[in-house]
Design an enzyme around this catalytic site. Structure first.
Site, PDB file in Angstrom:
ATOM      1  N   GLY A 139      19.469 -10.239   8.129  1.00  0.00           N
ATOM      2  CA  GLY A 139      18.696  -9.708   6.995  1.00  0.00           C
ATOM      3  C   GLY A 139      17.577  -8.779   7.448  1.00  0.00           C
ATOM      4  N   GLU A 166      25.310 -13.054  11.876  1.00  0.00           N
ATOM      5  CA  GLU A 166      25.824 -13.958  10.833  1.00  0.00           C
ATOM      6  C   GLU A 166      27.125 -14.645  11.243  1.00  0.00           C
ATOM      7  OE1 GLU A 166      24.423 -11.071  10.288  1.00  0.00           O
ATOM      8  OE2 GLU A 166      23.307 -11.056   8.412  1.00  0.00           O
ATOM      9  N   GLU A 173      19.250  -5.584   7.854  1.00  0.00           N
ATOM     10  CA  GLU A 173      19.531  -5.050   6.510  1.00  0.00           C
ATOM     11  C   GLU A 173      18.268  -4.471   5.878  1.00  0.00           C
ATOM     12  OE1 GLU A 173      21.421  -8.743   5.411  1.00  0.00           O
ATOM     13  OE2 GLU A 173      23.338  -7.725   5.045  1.00  0.00           O
ATOM     14  N   ALA A 219      17.512 -13.681   7.924  1.00  0.00           N
ATOM     15  CA  ALA A 219      17.113 -14.564   6.826  1.00  0.00           C
ATOM     16  C   ALA A 219      16.715 -15.904   7.425  1.00  0.00           C
ATOM     17  CB  ALA A 219      18.276 -14.740   5.864  1.00  0.00           C
TER      18      ALA A 219
HETATM   19  N1  DAK Z   1      15.493 -18.446  10.630  1.00  0.00           N
HETATM   20  C1  DAK Z   1      14.620 -19.460  10.842  1.00  0.00           C
HETATM   21  N2  DAK Z   1      13.898 -19.620  11.974  1.00  0.00           N
HETATM   22  C2  DAK Z   1      14.093 -18.724  12.953  1.00  0.00           C
HETATM   23  C3  DAK Z   1      15.003 -17.640  12.807  1.00  0.00           C
HETATM   24  C4  DAK Z   1      15.710 -17.510  11.580  1.00  0.00           C
HETATM   25  N3  DAK Z   1      16.561 -16.492  11.332  1.00  0.00           N
HETATM   26  N4  DAK Z   1      14.979 -16.919  13.961  1.00  0.00           N
HETATM   27  C5  DAK Z   1      14.098 -17.530  14.782  1.00  0.00           C
HETATM   28  N5  DAK Z   1      13.554 -18.622  14.185  1.00  0.00           N
HETATM   29  C6  DAK Z   1      12.571 -19.526  14.719  1.00  0.00           C
HETATM   30  C7  DAK Z   1      13.176 -20.454  15.767  1.00  0.00           C
HETATM   31  O1  DAK Z   1      13.816 -21.550  15.143  1.00  0.00           O
HETATM   32  C8  DAK Z   1      11.945 -20.864  16.551  1.00  0.00           C
HETATM   33  O2  DAK Z   1      11.241 -21.841  15.813  1.00  0.00           O
HETATM   34  P1  DAK Z   1      10.590 -23.143  16.562  1.00  0.00           P
HETATM   35  O3  DAK Z   1      11.718 -23.797  17.266  1.00  0.00           O
HETATM   36  O4  DAK Z   1       9.575 -22.539  17.502  1.00  0.00           O
HETATM   37  O5  DAK Z   1       9.993 -23.934  15.442  1.00  0.00           O
HETATM   38  C9  DAK Z   1      11.100 -19.611  16.561  1.00  0.00           C
HETATM   39  O6  DAK Z   1      11.570 -18.814  15.446  1.00  0.00           O
HETATM   40  C10 DAK Z   1      11.267 -18.770  17.812  1.00  0.00           C
HETATM   41  O7  DAK Z   1      12.649 -18.551  18.004  1.00  0.00           O
HETATM   42  P2  DAK Z   1      13.385 -18.826  19.408  1.00  0.00           P
HETATM   43  O8  DAK Z   1      12.746 -19.943  20.134  1.00  0.00           O
HETATM   44  O9  DAK Z   1      14.847 -18.935  19.090  1.00  0.00           O
HETATM   45  O10 DAK Z   1      13.082 -17.468  20.162  1.00  0.00           O
HETATM   46  P3  DAK Z   1      13.935 -16.766  21.300  1.00  0.00           P
HETATM   47  O11 DAK Z   1      13.064 -15.655  21.806  1.00  0.00           O
HETATM   48  O12 DAK Z   1      14.455 -17.753  22.283  1.00  0.00           O
HETATM   49  O13 DAK Z   1      15.207 -16.126  20.555  1.00  0.00           O
HETATM   50  C11 DAK Z   1      16.318 -14.915  18.799  1.00  0.00           C
HETATM   51  C12 DAK Z   1      15.034 -15.108  19.655  1.00  0.00           C
HETATM   52  C13 DAK Z   1      16.014 -13.886  17.727  1.00  0.00           C
HETATM   53  C14 DAK Z   1      17.439 -14.393  19.708  1.00  0.00           C
HETATM   54  C15 DAK Z   1      16.733 -16.264  18.207  1.00  0.00           C
HETATM   55  O14 DAK Z   1      15.595 -16.851  17.570  1.00  0.00           O
HETATM   56  C16 DAK Z   1      17.822 -16.166  17.182  1.00  0.00           C
HETATM   57  O15 DAK Z   1      19.000 -15.993  17.524  1.00  0.00           O
HETATM   58  N6  DAK Z   1      17.454 -16.270  15.887  1.00  0.00           N
HETATM   59  C17 DAK Z   1      18.409 -16.364  14.813  1.00  0.00           C
HETATM   60  C18 DAK Z   1      19.065 -15.043  14.514  1.00  0.00           C
HETATM   61  C19 DAK Z   1      19.945 -15.208  13.299  1.00  0.00           C
HETATM   62  O16 DAK Z   1      21.000 -15.820  13.400  1.00  0.00           O
HETATM   63  N7  DAK Z   1      19.439 -14.742  12.155  1.00  0.00           N
HETATM   64  C20 DAK Z   1      20.025 -15.051  10.862  1.00  0.00           C
HETATM   65  C21 DAK Z   1      21.281 -14.227  10.581  1.00  0.00           C
HETATM   66  S1  DAK Z   1      21.891 -14.586   8.947  1.00  0.00           S
HETATM   67  C22 DAK Z   1      20.348 -13.406   1.659  1.00  0.00           C
HETATM   68  C23 DAK Z   1      19.784 -12.253   2.208  1.00  0.00           C
HETATM   69  C24 DAK Z   1      19.993 -11.998   3.540  1.00  0.00           C
HETATM   70  C25 DAK Z   1      20.747 -12.849   4.293  1.00  0.00           C
HETATM   71  C26 DAK Z   1      21.325 -13.970   3.714  1.00  0.00           C
HETATM   72  C27 DAK Z   1      21.131 -14.265   2.392  1.00  0.00           C
HETATM   73  N8  DAK Z   1      20.146 -13.749   0.243  1.00  0.00           N
HETATM   74  C28 DAK Z   1      19.298 -12.851  -0.561  1.00  0.00           C
HETATM   75  C29 DAK Z   1      20.685 -14.891  -0.323  1.00  0.00           C
HETATM   76  C30 DAK Z   1      20.841 -12.632   5.703  1.00  0.00           C
HETATM   77  C31 DAK Z   1      21.364 -13.567   6.558  1.00  0.00           C
HETATM   78  C32 DAK Z   1      21.010 -13.530   7.962  1.00  0.00           C
HETATM   79  O17 DAK Z   1      20.138 -12.833   8.396  1.00  0.00           O
END
Ligand code: DAK
Length: 258
Positions: A109, A132, A112, A66
């Site tokens: 997400g 998460e 998911e 997400a």
């Molecule tokens: N959200 C926003 N931006 C993201 C992102 C995310 N989940 N994942 C990556 N980006 C952005 C980064 O901020 C970066 O942006 P800039 O700095 O270039 O502006 C760009 O994408 C490239 O990312 P990285 O520079 O980090 O790239 P790397 O190759 O170094 O790393 C990575 C890739 C996938 C390992 C890393 O980006 C990462 O860890 N990303 C976050 C993973 C994460 O924590 N995802 C969220 C989990 S919580 C809901 C429904 C579903 C959910 C919640 C609520 N509702 C309906 C209410 C689900 C929740 C989740 O998914």
């Protein structure tokens, strides 16, 4: 078809394809994007020409979860009033086969979203996981339930508690994904698979999907009753007549979904 901001849509024969398209943020799923995906899924569901739907990312990634920027300001009350999970519930109403074609990351997400699909085909360097916990929260769009049903409580807890990335090979061994391919042919292989499914009787596919999904939800006796009803129902279709006639006549069947 392309009035969307965050997805690209195309059809290839009887297969509808939804491509996630927010490359700058690794296809992070914001609310609008989920609404676009689900809205388009429902359009494919209503379109009789479409028999199978594929959801894919781009060459680099499926979806890195997400959108954290969007999510970080939420409060319990803002969630309650916007009811953002209700759009996710609509995945459960799709009766056509859904295939996720996963490249790169399918996290949070994004994972998911893939788990809401019936089948997952992944590139050998794909990475799955629920990060998460690293953000101080937990999966909320079905992750704890869908993963646990697939791999059991102990393994699910390990993965969801640690929040680490799981490689495609391990995901396949655990029964989370169906097939692994070389990264450069994952979309091609997914389409090949989808096209095979699209030649089957859409009525049989639909009745099978309902019966198999029930196996996870209801007691065995009730599941067997549903299976039997759907088995009977299949005999009301022209596809059943065509399938059996084609066998006797030693030719390939041509299923019309009637
Ligand atoms: N959200 C926003 N931006 C993201 C992102 C995310 N989940 N994942 C990556 N980006 C952005 C980064 O901020 C970066 O942006 P800039 O700095 O270039 O502006 C760009 O994408 C490239 O990312 P990285 O520079 O980090 O790239 P790397 O190759 O170094 O790393 C990575 C890739 C996938 C390992 C890393 O980006 C990462 O860890 N990303 C976050 C993973 C994460 O924590 N995802 C969220 C989990 S919580 C809901 C429904 C579903 C959910 C919640 C609520 N509702 C309906 C209410 C689900 C929740 C989740 O998914």
């Amino acid at each position: 078809m392309s009035e969307y901001e965050h997805i690209l849509v195309r059809t290839e024969g009887k297969v509808g394809v939804i491509e996630l398209n927010r490359p700058k943020s690794l296809n992070a799923l914001n609310r609008k994007m989920i609404e676009e995906i689900v809205g388009q899924l429902e359009m494919f569901e209503a379109n009789r020409q479409i028999r199978v739907v594929v959801i894919q990312g781009n060459e680099k990634t499926f979806a890195a979860g997400a959108d954290i920027q969007e999510m970080m300001g939420e409060t319990p009350l803002s969630f309650e009033m916007a009811d953002p999970f209700s759009v996710w519930d609509r995945f459960m109403s799709i009766k056509k086969p859904l295939i996720a074609s996963v490249t790169g990351y399918a996290l949070g997400g994004g994972f998911e979203l893939a788990l809401h699909c019936d089948l997952i085909i992944a590139a050998e360097d794909a990475k799955f996981g629920f990060p998460e916990v690293n953000l101080g929260v937990m999966p909320g769009a079905g992750g704890t339930q869908l993963l646990t049903r697939l791999i059991g409580k102990r393994k699910a807890l390990e993965w969801i508690w640690l929040g680490e990335h799981m490689g495609a090979k391990e995901a396949k061994e655990l029964g989370i994904i169906n097939r692994i391919t070389a990264p450069e042919i994952v979309f091609e292989e997914t389409m090949r698979f989808a096209e095979k499914l699209a030649e089957q009787s859409p009525i049989a596919l639909r009745l099978i999907k309902e019966a198999v999904n029930k196996a996870e939800d209801v007691p065995l006796r009730e599941g067997l009753t549903i299976e039997r009803k759907n088995f009977y129902l299949a005999f009301d279709s022209k596809d059943q007549k065509e399938g059996m006639r084609a066998f006797v006549e030693k030719r390939r069947p041509s299923f019309k979904g009637e």
